[in-house]
Design a protein around this motif. Sequence first.
Motif, PDB file in Angstrom:
ATOM      1  N   TYR A 186       0.849  -1.205   0.000  1.00  0.00           N
ATOM      2  CA  TYR A 186       0.000   0.000   0.000  1.00  0.00           C
ATOM      3  C   TYR A 186       0.879   1.247   0.000  1.00  0.00           C
ATOM      4  N   PRO A 187       1.020   1.889  -1.174  1.00  0.00           N
ATOM      5  CA  PRO A 187       1.917   3.054  -1.226  1.00  0.00           C
ATOM      6  C   PRO A 187       1.297   4.268  -0.554  1.00  0.00           C
ATOM      7  N   ASP A 188       2.060   4.864   0.337  1.00  0.00           N
ATOM      8  CA  ASP A 188       1.626   6.080   1.031  1.00  0.00           C
ATOM      9  C   ASP A 188       2.798   7.056   0.978  1.00  0.00           C
ATOM     10  N   ARG A 189       2.660   8.180   1.643  1.00  0.00           N
ATOM     11  CA  ARG A 189       3.636   9.261   1.503  1.00  0.00           C
ATOM     12  C   ARG A 189       4.692   9.204   2.601  1.00  0.00           C
ATOM     13  N   VAL A 190       5.512  10.240   2.672  1.00  0.00           N
ATOM     14  CA  VAL A 190       6.479  10.334   3.763  1.00  0.00           C
ATOM     15  C   VAL A 190       6.250  11.655   4.477  1.00  0.00           C
ATOM     16  N   ARG A 191       6.602  11.683   5.744  1.00  0.00           N
ATOM     17  CA  ARG A 191       6.536  12.940   6.478  1.00  0.00           C
ATOM     18  C   ARG A 191       7.950  13.330   6.894  1.00  0.00           C
ATOM     19  N   ARG A 192       8.309  14.585   6.626  1.00  0.00           N
ATOM     20  CA  ARG A 192       9.613  15.087   7.069  1.00  0.00           C
ATOM     21  C   ARG A 192       9.369  16.412   7.761  1.00  0.00           C
ATOM     22  N   ARG A 193       9.602  16.443   9.066  1.00  0.00           N
ATOM     23  CA  ARG A 193       9.335  17.672   9.822  1.00  0.00           C
ATOM     24  C   ARG A 193      10.640  18.163  10.425  1.00  0.00           C
ATOM     25  N   PRO A 194      11.150  19.309   9.930  1.00  0.00           N
ATOM     26  CA  PRO A 194      12.476  19.762  10.358  1.00  0.00           C
ATOM     27  C   PRO A 194      12.488  20.355  11.767  1.00  0.00           C
ATOM     28  N   PRO A 195      13.683  20.418  12.364  1.00  0.00           N
ATOM     29  CA  PRO A 195      13.823  21.060  13.672  1.00  0.00           C
ATOM     30  C   PRO A 195      13.287  22.490  13.601  1.00  0.00           C
ATOM     31  N   GLY A 196      12.715  22.968  14.680  1.00  0.00           N
ATOM     32  CA  GLY A 196      12.183  24.327  14.714  1.00  0.00           C
ATOM     33  C   GLY A 196      10.737  24.422  14.258  1.00  0.00           C
ATOM     34  N   THR A 197      10.169  23.303  13.813  1.00  0.00           N
ATOM     35  CA  THR A 197       8.788  23.322  13.334  1.00  0.00           C
ATOM     36  C   THR A 197       7.810  23.743  14.431  1.00  0.00           C
ATOM     37  N   ASN A 198       6.858  24.601  14.038  1.00  0.00           N
ATOM     38  CA  ASN A 198       5.695  24.875  14.891  1.00  0.00           C
ATOM     39  C   ASN A 198       4.508  24.223  14.202  1.00  0.00           C
ATOM     40  N   SER A 199       3.818  23.381  14.909  1.00  0.00           N
ATOM     41  CA  SER A 199       2.694  22.688  14.275  1.00  0.00           C
ATOM     42  C   SER A 199       1.530  22.623  15.238  1.00  0.00           C
ATOM     43  N   LYS A 200       0.329  22.808  14.689  1.00  0.00           N
ATOM     44  CA  LYS A 200      -0.873  22.736  15.527  1.00  0.00           C
ATOM     45  C   LYS A 200      -1.273  21.295  15.777  1.00  0.00           C
ATOM     46  N   GLY A 201      -0.611  20.352  15.086  1.00  0.00           N
ATOM     47  CA  GLY A 201      -0.945  18.942  15.269  1.00  0.00           C
ATOM     48  C   GLY A 201      -2.203  18.572  14.511  1.00  0.00           C
ATOM     49  N   LEU A 202      -2.787  17.474  14.898  1.00  0.00           N
ATOM     50  CA  LEU A 202      -3.954  16.945  14.197  1.00  0.00           C
ATOM     51  C   LEU A 202      -4.899  16.412  15.267  1.00  0.00           C
ATOM     52  N   GLY A 203      -6.159  16.830  15.210  1.00  0.00           N
ATOM     53  CA  GLY A 203      -7.123  16.445  16.246  1.00  0.00           C
ATOM     54  C   GLY A 203      -7.402  14.946  16.255  1.00  0.00           C
ATOM     55  N   PRO A 204      -7.929  14.428  17.379  1.00  0.00           N
ATOM     56  CA  PRO A 204      -8.211  12.991  17.463  1.00  0.00           C
ATOM     57  C   PRO A 204      -9.290  12.550  16.482  1.00  0.00           C
ATOM     58  N   HIS A 205      -9.091  11.395  15.891  1.00  0.00           N
ATOM     59  CA  HIS A 205     -10.023  10.878  14.881  1.00  0.00           C
ATOM     60  C   HIS A 205      -9.732   9.396  14.650  1.00  0.00           C
ATOM     61  N   THR A 206     -10.608   8.746  13.886  1.00  0.00           N
ATOM     62  CA  THR A 206     -10.259   7.444  13.322  1.00  0.00           C
ATOM     63  C   THR A 206     -10.416   7.527  11.823  1.00  0.00           C
ATOM     64  N   ASP A 207      -9.708   6.639  11.110  1.00  0.00           N
ATOM     65  CA  ASP A 207      -9.795   6.571   9.650  1.00  0.00           C
ATOM     66  C   ASP A 207     -10.691   5.385   9.273  1.00  0.00           C
ATOM     67  N   SER A 208     -10.601   4.977   8.021  1.00  0.00           N
ATOM     68  CA  SER A 208     -11.330   3.794   7.528  1.00  0.00           C
ATOM     69  C   SER A 208     -12.850   3.956   7.600  1.00  0.00           C
ATOM     70  N   GLY A 209     -13.310   5.162   7.285  1.00  0.00           N
ATOM     71  CA  GLY A 209     -14.748   5.357   7.194  1.00  0.00           C
ATOM     72  C   GLY A 209     -15.334   6.030   8.420  1.00  0.00           C
ATOM     73  N   ALA A 210     -16.352   6.868   8.227  1.00  0.00           N
ATOM     74  CA  ALA A 210     -17.010   7.561   9.331  1.00  0.00           C
ATOM     75  C   ALA A 210     -18.501   7.213   9.295  1.00  0.00           C
ATOM     76  N   LEU A 211     -19.242   7.877   8.407  1.00  0.00           N
ATOM     77  CA  LEU A 211     -20.664   7.584   8.179  1.00  0.00           C
ATOM     78  C   LEU A 211     -20.872   6.084   7.897  1.00  0.00           C
ATOM     79  N   GLU A 212     -19.899   5.499   7.185  1.00  0.00           N
ATOM     80  CA  GLU A 212     -19.967   4.074   6.832  1.00  0.00           C
ATOM     81  C   GLU A 212     -20.145   3.191   8.069  1.00  0.00           C
ATOM     82  N   ARG A 213     -19.586   3.613   9.199  1.00  0.00           N
ATOM     83  CA  ARG A 213     -19.619   2.766  10.387  1.00  0.00           C
ATOM     84  C   ARG A 213     -21.049   2.579  10.924  1.00  0.00           C
ATOM     85  N   TRP A 214     -21.975   3.453  10.516  1.00  0.00           N
ATOM     86  CA  TRP A 214     -23.384   3.297  10.914  1.00  0.00           C
ATOM     87  C   TRP A 214     -24.274   2.824   9.767  1.00  0.00           C
TER      88      TRP A 214
END
Length: 422
Positions: A186-214
Amino acid sequence: MSKYQAFESATLPQDYKDSIIKMKRTLRAQIGDVDALFAQVSEFIRGEIASIKQQEASTGSGWPEIEFDDIVHGKVTAEQLALIKRRGCLVIRNHFPRDQVLSWEKGLLDYLDHNQFDRVYRGPADTFFGSLEASRPEIFPIYWSVSQMQIRQHERMAAAQSFLNRLWKTDSQGQQWFDPDVNALYPDRVRRRPPGTNSKGLGPHTDSGALERWLHPAYLKAFDKIYSGDFESYDPWDAAYRPEVEEYAYKDTVKCSAFRTFQGWTALSDMRADQGVLHTLPIPKAMAYMLLRPLLDDVPEDELCGVAPGKVLPVSEQWHPLLVRGLTPIPDVQAGDSVWWHCDVIHSVAPVTNQEGWGNVMYVPAAPMCPKNRRYAQDVLKAFEKGASPDDFVREDYETTWADRFTTKDLNTIGRCGLGLE
Ligand SMILES: [Fe+2]
């Protein structure tokens, strides 16, 4: 005839809000006392969070950890296996030798430099990860470097993926749902985050479908125990019906066409646990809380606590305060360690200010062969041959003209099997 026929749908329903109303009516009637069931689930989660905090206090981390060599030599103990299944996530220490991943990291940088990526990069094509101030992206839409392909088809990767797939119950309901020992590449990307980065991050979640789960028939079968009020018997490791889920197509959002037992990445740099790293709620059965919460009376009848088509399933302080409390960071990792989490496990990335050191990872999940993954492997193969972006991602196609990408003749047996060529 399915007991969910009043609202279930294999594709995004035209009027999905109407489906939600009907779904709630059906599930409430089936469960009976929804409040009591939700209280039972909440009580279980409170107990698990207490156990995680206790582990954190006594060992320094709420995450299970194992050594790669112990996987190969069959030395992972029954206690370790039980803890991994309980938490739904783990770190594999020394998955690859440090020198090996540092040379992959260098190979990737050379690949970007030879092909003048800095000059041709057009900026983020999707806004999923927010906008970035740096001239280089944080997530690189690059798929076919020699480094990425070598890690995907490496025998140490295949060994770890088989181990992880085998944590699942593959045979149930009279069927084998996937082959744990063959993995789709399964080809996916790469993440490269250099020193000094300011990041807001990513909020909590799950993948693999949302509405689908119901609403998706396969998820309704996978979660039938929860939706029938039998939380005790629900087994998040039972593979039954999961590979039959097809995420709803919606405009041109990023989606996942593969069934993944675990999502994962391999660290290409050392990362300290307080430097904006991945967190999970290490409780796979917490999905029951997510699924039942919208059935309570304080949620509008046609809503699912923030769920929208084409978006990840959000976990919020407003609707899921108990779950947010249990978010647990990975321990410090070194280059060559890998990090894995079950496909239902809630995860987030913490914010960071003036990050110390690099934060570099290659995303490689575990996607065992099943009809769904074999189908997607055919699309992947076509993209690979052209050097194009895989179908699950935005068509950026940076690499089609790049000379030094990984080619068909560089594939080993694992790579060929992973692309459906053998
Ligand atoms: Fe995610």
